[in-house]
Write a protein that holds these residues in place. Structure first.
Motif, PDB file in Angstrom:
ATOM      1  N   UNK A  21       0.819  -1.111   0.186  1.00 17.25           N
ATOM      2  CA  UNK A  21      -0.052   0.098  -0.051  1.00 17.25           C
ATOM      3  C   UNK A  21       0.880   1.201   0.095  1.00 17.25           C
ATOM      4  N   UNK A  22       0.709   1.941   0.917  1.00 14.93           N
ATOM      5  CA  UNK A  22       1.418   3.315   1.045  1.00 14.93           C
ATOM      6  C   UNK A  22       2.947   3.251   1.914  1.00 14.93           C
ATOM      7  N   UNK A  23       3.203   2.152   2.218  1.00 16.54           N
ATOM      8  CA  UNK A  23       4.432   1.729   2.992  1.00 16.54           C
ATOM      9  C   UNK A  23       5.476   1.014   2.322  1.00 16.54           C
ATOM     10  N   UNK A  24       6.596   1.652   2.257  1.00 15.36           N
ATOM     11  CA  UNK A  24       7.919   1.042   1.794  1.00 15.36           C
ATOM     12  C   UNK A  24       8.501   0.667   2.854  1.00 15.36           C
ATOM     13  N   UNK A  25       8.724  -0.842   2.777  1.00 14.01           N
ATOM     14  CA  UNK A  25       9.542  -1.494   4.068  1.00 14.01           C
ATOM     15  C   UNK A  25      10.845  -1.788   3.193  1.00 14.01           C
ATOM     16  N   UNK A  26      11.989  -1.828   4.158  1.00 18.77           N
ATOM     17  CA  UNK A  26      13.238  -2.087   3.806  1.00 18.77           C
ATOM     18  C   UNK A  26      13.864  -2.568   4.762  1.00 18.77           C
ATOM     19  N   UNK A  27      14.990  -3.625   4.387  1.00 19.53           N
ATOM     20  CA  UNK A  27      16.197  -3.960   5.519  1.00 19.53           C
ATOM     21  C   UNK A  27      17.308  -4.273   4.493  1.00 19.53           C
TER      22      UNK A  27
END
Length: 414
Positions: free
Chosen positions: A210-216
């Protein structure tokens, strides 16, 4: 000569209806087509619109060259350097490049699967007009989708991209990675890993939900196969927790337990986990013993994202400390692993963050977009380090543009 070319094109139907039927046939057959038949079918499609000398060029793992894919009906020659060639220009700018030659027009089209760039398709037409450009742009998009889909069923595309032998540890890491570039109206990401054929402990993962970019981004201790296995568990634990839709604190704790239970207290992973609201630009992150990310604004590094201390993943740390800030439109974030700044020759000082920042500010204004910047920055830094990389060195860039992409879900009716 121009008149002769025009005469040869009279019999070729290039209308929208013809293009729709042509691409429809390709799509209908693609579902059950074995990978080795993609090349002859694409060559036939191009021949139907009066084209010839078709090449499919795939990006090599080092992001230095575009390598011809072998196959019946395709023209296979030498690899093209990405820098300084027309094929490379199409790849870097994500735009069609036309090169007028004695025997016609050589056309280079970026192969985009969604917003990830697979490579470039090249072909020759006697002459080019807007009908050709429209049809070829759509054909290139469909070919890219087919290459990505069939990639899971064959080794041919992997083999074409390799320019030298790859270690087992690197094989594991590359199989784990998501696409190393993504472009949307609101946010773009791009990454590069080196040494491409021997990387072991560095890895990364991201998802746009959706509107959240997740990154690791992670750096597993050690070298070789053990580091690769450690990184694999860390990334898999990250994905598992992320897909359970937990917050950053729970995500860190889950990864920490997974590493500790599997490897014990003597092995660990440094990492950064991030969440970016691509609508508002609100950023949250946890830094678990990793080098601090850099905030780039107007091609200048304006802030090092210093952080309260959180123990590396696997040390059995307490509740992680979450940092946050609001980005401005056009801001870029650079995440990296310590191999970039700790490299040094025996008896000399490490390369260092200060020198790295100087190069970021020198390279940034000469590049277009984060994908171009990531590869140029990585290659420039490697050159400045004497062309030598004894440890994994990873760069991952994010550019936040904000706004909305809702217009892409609205059809334009004629």
């Amino acid at each position: 000569m121009q008149e002769e070319r025009s005469k040869r094109r009279v019999a070729v139907d290039r209308s929208e209806g013809f293009g729709e039927r042509l691409l429809g046939q390709l799509l209908d057959r693609a579902h059950e087509m074995p990978p080795q038949l993609i090349a002859p079918l694409v060559a036939e499609e191009v021949r139907r619109i009066g084209g010839r000398d078709v090449s499919v060029l795939l990006q090599c793992y080092e992001q230095l060259e575009l390598v011809p894919l072998p196959g019946r009906g395709l023209t296979v020659g030498e690899a093209f350097p990405i820098d300084g060639t027309r094929a490379g220009e199409a790849f870097l700018t994500l735009a069609t490049v036309e090169d007028v030659q004695d025997d016609g027009v050589r056309i280079y089209l970026p192969l985009l699967d969604g917003s990830d760039e697979v490579g470039v398709m090249a072909l020759t037409l006697d002459m080019v007009d807007d009908h050709d450009r429209r049809l070829l742009r759509r054909l290139a998009g469909l070919v890219a989708d087919m290459l990505v889909t069939k990639n899971s069923y064959t080794d041919q595309f992997f083999q074409a991209r390799r320019r030298q032998p790859m270690s087992l540890a690197a094989e594991i890491q590359w199989s784990l990675l998501p696409p190393l570039s993504m472009n949307t109206p609101q946010v773009s990401v791009a990454g590069i890993l080196e040494p491409a054929y021997n990387v072991a402990g560095d890895s990364l993962d991201y998802a746009l939900n959706d509107d959240i970019l997740h990154l690791a981004i992670i750096d597993a201790m050690g070298h070789g196969l053990n580091a690769s296995v450690l990184a694999t568990v860390a990334v898999s634990a990250y994905r598992h927790a992320r897909r359970a839709d937990v917050g950053l604190a729970e995500l860190y704790s889950f990864m920490d337990r997974a590493i500790d239970e599997q490897f014990g207290p003597d092995q660990f992973v440094t990492a950064q986990m991030m969440r970016l609201d691509i609508g508002t630009g609100h950023l949250q992150w946890v830094n678990a013993g990793h080098p601090a990310a850099l905030l780039i604004r107007g091609h200048r590094v304006v802030r090092v994202l210093e952080h309260p201390g959180t123990l590396p993943v696997g040390f059995g740390g307490a509740e992680p400390l979450i940092s946050s800030m609001d980005l401005q439109q056009g801001d870029r974030l650079m995440f990296y692993t310590d191999g970039l700044v700790e490299e040094h020759h025996k008896g000399h000082e490490p390369f260092g963050e200060e020198r790295m920042i100087d190069i970021i500010e020198r390279v940034g204004p000469t590049t277009q977009g984060v994908q171009h910047m990531a590869r140029n920055l990585s290659h420039t830094l490697k050159h400045e380090r004497g062309g030598f990389t004894s440890d994994d060195a990873t760069i991952f860039l994010i550019e936040w543009c904000g706004g909305t992409a809702d217009h892409l879900a609205t059809l334009d009716w004629l």
